[in-house]
Write an enzyme that holds these catalytic residues in place. Structure first.
Site, PDB file in Angstrom:
ATOM      1  CD  GLU A 172      -4.867  24.975  44.877  1.00 52.22           C
ATOM      2  OE1 GLU A 172      -3.703  25.066  45.283  1.00 52.22           O
ATOM      3  OE2 GLU A 172      -5.154  24.686  43.703  1.00 52.22           O
TER       4      GLU A 172
ATOM      5  CD  GLU B 290       0.159  26.571  33.223  1.00 51.04           C
ATOM      6  OE1 GLU B 290      -0.876  26.986  33.791  1.00 51.04           O
ATOM      7  OE2 GLU B 290       0.457  26.869  32.059  1.00 51.04           O
TER       8      GLU B 290
ATOM      9  CB  CYS C 142      -5.047  23.416  39.343  1.00 51.56           C
ATOM     10  SG  CYS C 142      -4.687  22.921  37.660  1.00 51.56           S
TER      11      CYS C 142
ATOM     12  CE  LYS D 102      10.772  16.984  41.822  1.00 48.07           C
ATOM     13  NZ  LYS D 102      10.056  15.835  42.362  1.00 48.07           N
TER      14      LYS D 102
HETATM   15  O1  TXE Z   1       3.094  20.700  45.254  1.00 44.41           O
HETATM   16  P1  TXE Z   1       4.557  21.125  45.124  1.00 44.41           P
HETATM   17  P2  TXE Z   1       2.542  19.543  46.136  1.00 44.41           P
HETATM   18  C1  TXE Z   1      -1.157  22.721  44.849  1.00 44.41           C
HETATM   19  C2  TXE Z   1      -2.187  22.221  45.817  1.00 44.41           C
HETATM   20  C3  TXE Z   1      -1.410  21.344  46.718  1.00 44.41           C
HETATM   21  C4  TXE Z   1      -0.129  22.121  46.806  1.00 44.41           C
HETATM   22  C5  TXE Z   1       1.019  21.298  47.227  1.00 44.41           C
HETATM   23  O2  TXE Z   1      -2.703  23.305  46.524  1.00 44.41           O
HETATM   24  O3  TXE Z   1      -2.001  21.194  47.979  1.00 44.41           O
HETATM   25  O4  TXE Z   1       0.058  22.611  45.501  1.00 44.41           O
HETATM   26  O5  TXE Z   1       1.143  20.128  46.413  1.00 44.41           O
HETATM   27  C6  TXE Z   1       8.480  19.867  43.151  1.00 44.41           C
HETATM   28  N1  TXE Z   1      12.102  23.416  43.789  1.00 44.41           N
HETATM   29  N2  TXE Z   1      -1.101  21.980  43.619  1.00 44.41           N
HETATM   30  O6  TXE Z   1       3.162  19.378  47.461  1.00 44.41           O
HETATM   31  O7  TXE Z   1       5.242  20.902  46.416  1.00 44.41           O
HETATM   32  C7  TXE Z   1       7.796  18.642  43.744  1.00 44.41           C
HETATM   33  O8  TXE Z   1       8.746  17.647  44.044  1.00 44.41           O
HETATM   34  C8  TXE Z   1      11.720  22.775  42.675  1.00 44.41           C
HETATM   35  C9  TXE Z   1      -1.637  22.637  42.472  1.00 44.41           C
HETATM   36  O9  TXE Z   1       2.619  18.366  45.258  1.00 44.41           O
HETATM   37  O10 TXE Z   1       4.535  22.459  44.517  1.00 44.41           O
HETATM   38  C10 TXE Z   1       6.839  18.277  42.637  1.00 44.41           C
HETATM   39  O11 TXE Z   1       7.515  17.579  41.607  1.00 44.41           O
HETATM   40  N3  TXE Z   1      10.751  21.853  42.664  1.00 44.41           N
HETATM   41  C11 TXE Z   1      -1.221  22.001  41.247  1.00 44.41           C
HETATM   42  C12 TXE Z   1       6.394  19.638  42.125  1.00 44.41           C
HETATM   43  O12 TXE Z   1       7.417  20.552  42.529  1.00 44.41           O
HETATM   44  C13 TXE Z   1      10.115  21.588  43.817  1.00 44.41           C
HETATM   45  C14 TXE Z   1      -1.116  20.537  41.251  1.00 44.41           C
HETATM   46  C15 TXE Z   1       5.049  20.107  42.701  1.00 44.41           C
HETATM   47  O13 TXE Z   1       5.130  20.035  44.115  1.00 44.41           O
HETATM   48  C16 TXE Z   1      10.459  22.249  45.009  1.00 44.41           C
HETATM   49  C17 TXE Z   1      -0.556  19.999  42.462  1.00 44.41           C
HETATM   50  C18 TXE Z   1      11.508  23.199  44.962  1.00 44.41           C
HETATM   51  N4  TXE Z   1      11.898  23.881  46.035  1.00 44.41           N
HETATM   52  C19 TXE Z   1      -0.594  20.733  43.600  1.00 44.41           C
HETATM   53  N5  TXE Z   1       9.648  21.810  45.983  1.00 44.41           N
HETATM   54  C20 TXE Z   1      -1.850  22.490  39.951  1.00 44.41           C
HETATM   55  N6  TXE Z   1      -2.000  23.791  39.767  1.00 44.41           N
HETATM   56  O14 TXE Z   1      -2.124  21.693  39.067  1.00 44.41           O
HETATM   57  C21 TXE Z   1       8.825  20.893  45.446  1.00 44.41           C
HETATM   58  N7  TXE Z   1       9.107  20.744  44.123  1.00 44.41           N
END
Ligand code: TXE
Length: 480
Positions: A384, A248, A282, A173
């Site tokens: 963050e 990660e 990140c 996904k």
């Molecule tokens: O992340 P999410 P988001 C951090 C950064 C950012 C924050 C939120 O601080 O502001 O995360 O970003 C899926 N069960 N990073 O909103 O929500 C979602 O659909 C399973 C750090 O994008 O964690 C997407 O495909 N999956 C980071 C993925 O998880 C779920 C890079 C990431 O979304 C879910 C990006 C659930 N309950 C953001 N809820 C890095 N370390 O590289 C959401 N998803």
């Protein structure tokens, strides 16, 4: 308007609900395509297809698997321009960055793991006259891969390529915020002749598709990159099901600068480690720790160079910072800048939303922002932000520095700038992170373990670590 489709059992298909979600071009703040609003039913279909494909794919010779994955790699390379433009439009990043980093790296991810399996050997342990052991490393079955929006195709393929190379089938996904290049990858997989059901891509929201993947009883392994809060939710569901988990998560990385560093090299790289990809990596060094004697010189030059950065249309080759990925995320970053002021910080440059002219007026842009004068343990310095915002923090000595650098709940990466190598190694050993760069940043060797400690994650990916993660060891003991 273009409607993206799920990729299930080798075909591009509508979601079960027949419903779609708006997909935005952040550079213009407007909807430009539609994404399947998939649900549990689509995930079930994808898992069934993956299970059906698994016996044949897992017993396909490594040479044949390598050949197919190399075809995918070549097709990504051949479609560099198309994919880079798509990534930029979906995410807001400059096309030049997508062309130089994101898309080449996606091709390399496939190339690297396709060839890695040709050289992968498992262990054997001799017990002398008594007997010996050998360890098989078998694919786990159906792997669940969930990825974020900041480096869309780059991080999506970082998971999918080793999972497939190791002989697993995959239900993946991409982020609903940036689905386009994952969709284009499904077209590439069809063209490359990847057998049906080996890779399945289900688009949609995290709380529907993501959680269906996480909780599915026939997906024994989850590889996730994203926010720390989401990682915690996934761990809560996966732990009692005894799933293999690689997480990660976020970072609040220290960029540590000593007086004796190579100043020019350091300042050019620090511009990149602060503001590349609008700071939405990140691994960005968002807390800049400066030895007191270099603070003023650094500040003056860093502010001057930052003021010269161009925030603009991502398709313009002169643009350094493109659009922020979404309106929500832009507002989150702006709220942190406000918080920094409330916490007593001084904005040295930036701090504001940028409104561009012409058809980009409704796009979401923020000036690169530098803040000083904040306590090391305030919210701005410990949470963050994930945007083009860095803080400057002076330090007197190594103990003081390490106490501050290690004071957040995160532990992903650190950068150290000094010409004194003994000191560099000393600090590298004592900083609580998974990845340290000395006199460089984001210099990547795909063979090395990648990941963080504390709230930055669990497990490591990359090289042999990834192939180990995506396989189960089985030890076989033979008595002579
Ligand atoms: O992340 P999410 P988001 C951090 C950064 C950012 C924050 C939120 O601080 O502001 O995360 O970003 C899926 N069960 N990073 O909103 O929500 C979602 O659909 C399973 C750090 O994008 O964690 C997407 O495909 N999956 C980071 C993925 O998880 C779920 C890079 C990431 O979304 C879910 C990006 C659930 N309950 C953001 N809820 C890095 N370390 O590289 C959401 N998803």
């Amino acid at each position: 308007m273009q409607k993206l489709q799920n990729y299930i059992d080798g075909r591009l298909v509508e979601p079960a609900s027949k419903e779609y979600i708006d997909n935005y071009d952040p550079s213009k703040g407007e909807v430009y395509s539609l994404i399947p609003d998939s649900n549990e039913e689509d995930v079930n279909r994808a898992v069934n297809a993956a299970q059906k494909a698994f016996p044949a794919w897992s017993s396909t010779s490594v040479e044949k698997r390598c050949e197919i994955l190399m075809r995918i790699s070549s097709l990504i390379e051949q479609n560099l321009d198309k994919l880079a433009n798509a990534e930029s439009k979906d995410n807001g990043k400059p096309v030049s960055l997508a062309k130089a980093v994101d898309i080449p790296r996606a091709a390399t991810n496939f190339h690297f793991f396709a060839t890695a399996i040709l050289h992968y050997a498992s262990e054997s342990h001799s017990m002398g006259d008594l007997g010996f052991n050998y360890t098989l490393r078998e694919p786990v079955g159906v792997a669940g891969c969930i990825s974020p929006w900041n480096l869309p195709l780059y991080l999506f393929t970082w998971k999918i390529a080793p999972a497939l190379a190791a002989g697993n089938c995959v239900v993946a996904k991409p982020s609903e915020v940036t689905p386009m290049t994952a969709y284009l990858l499904s077209e590439i997989c069809i063209e490359a002749g990847l057998p049906n059901g080996v890779l399945n891509i289900v688009h949609g929201y995290g709380n529907k598709v993501g959680s269906s993947i996480t909780s599915h009883p026939d997906i024994p392994l989850i590889s996730f990159t994203g926010g720390t809060k989401t990682g915690a939710e996934i761990a809560k569901i996966a732990a009692p099901m005894f799933k293999k988990l690689s997480l990660e998560l976020g970072g609040k990385n220290p960029n540590i600068i000593f007086e004796d560093c190579d100043f020019d090299k350091m300042i050019d790289t620090t511009i990149k480690s602060s503001f590349s990809n609008q700071g939405e990596i990140c691994l960005c060094g968002s807390r800049i720790f400066l030895e007191k004697g270099i603070y003023e010189k650094f500040k003056t030059e860093f502010v001057t160079k930052t003021k010269n950065l161009v925030v603009g249309d991502p398709t313009d080759s002169k643009t350094n910072l493109g659009a922020i990925v979404s309106e929500d995320h832009m507002n989150k970053i702006l709220s942190y800048i406000k918080l920094a002021e409330e916490e007593g910080g001084t904005i040295l440059t930036g701090g504001n939303q940028v409104t561009l002219q012409g058809d980009h007026t409704n796009g979401w842009y923020i000036e690169p922002t530098i803040i000083q004068g904040l306590p090391y343990d305030c919210r701005t310095n410990t949470e963050e932000i994930f945007g083009p915002v860095v803080t400057l923090i002076p330090f007197d000595n190594e103990d003081d520095l390490l106490m501050m650098a290690n004071s957040t709940k995160y532990g992903l990466s650190a950068t150290i700038w000094t010409e004194n190598l003994s000191r560099a190694h000393r600090i590298a050993a004592r900083v609580h992170v998974g990845i340290v760069w000395i006199n460089c940043w984001l210099l990547r060797d795909l063979r090395t373990p990648f990941g963080g400690v504390k709230n930055s994650g669990v497990g490591r990916e990359g090289g042999v670590e990834a192939l180990r993660f995506f396989t189960e060891p089985k030890n076989i003991c033979l008595k002579l």
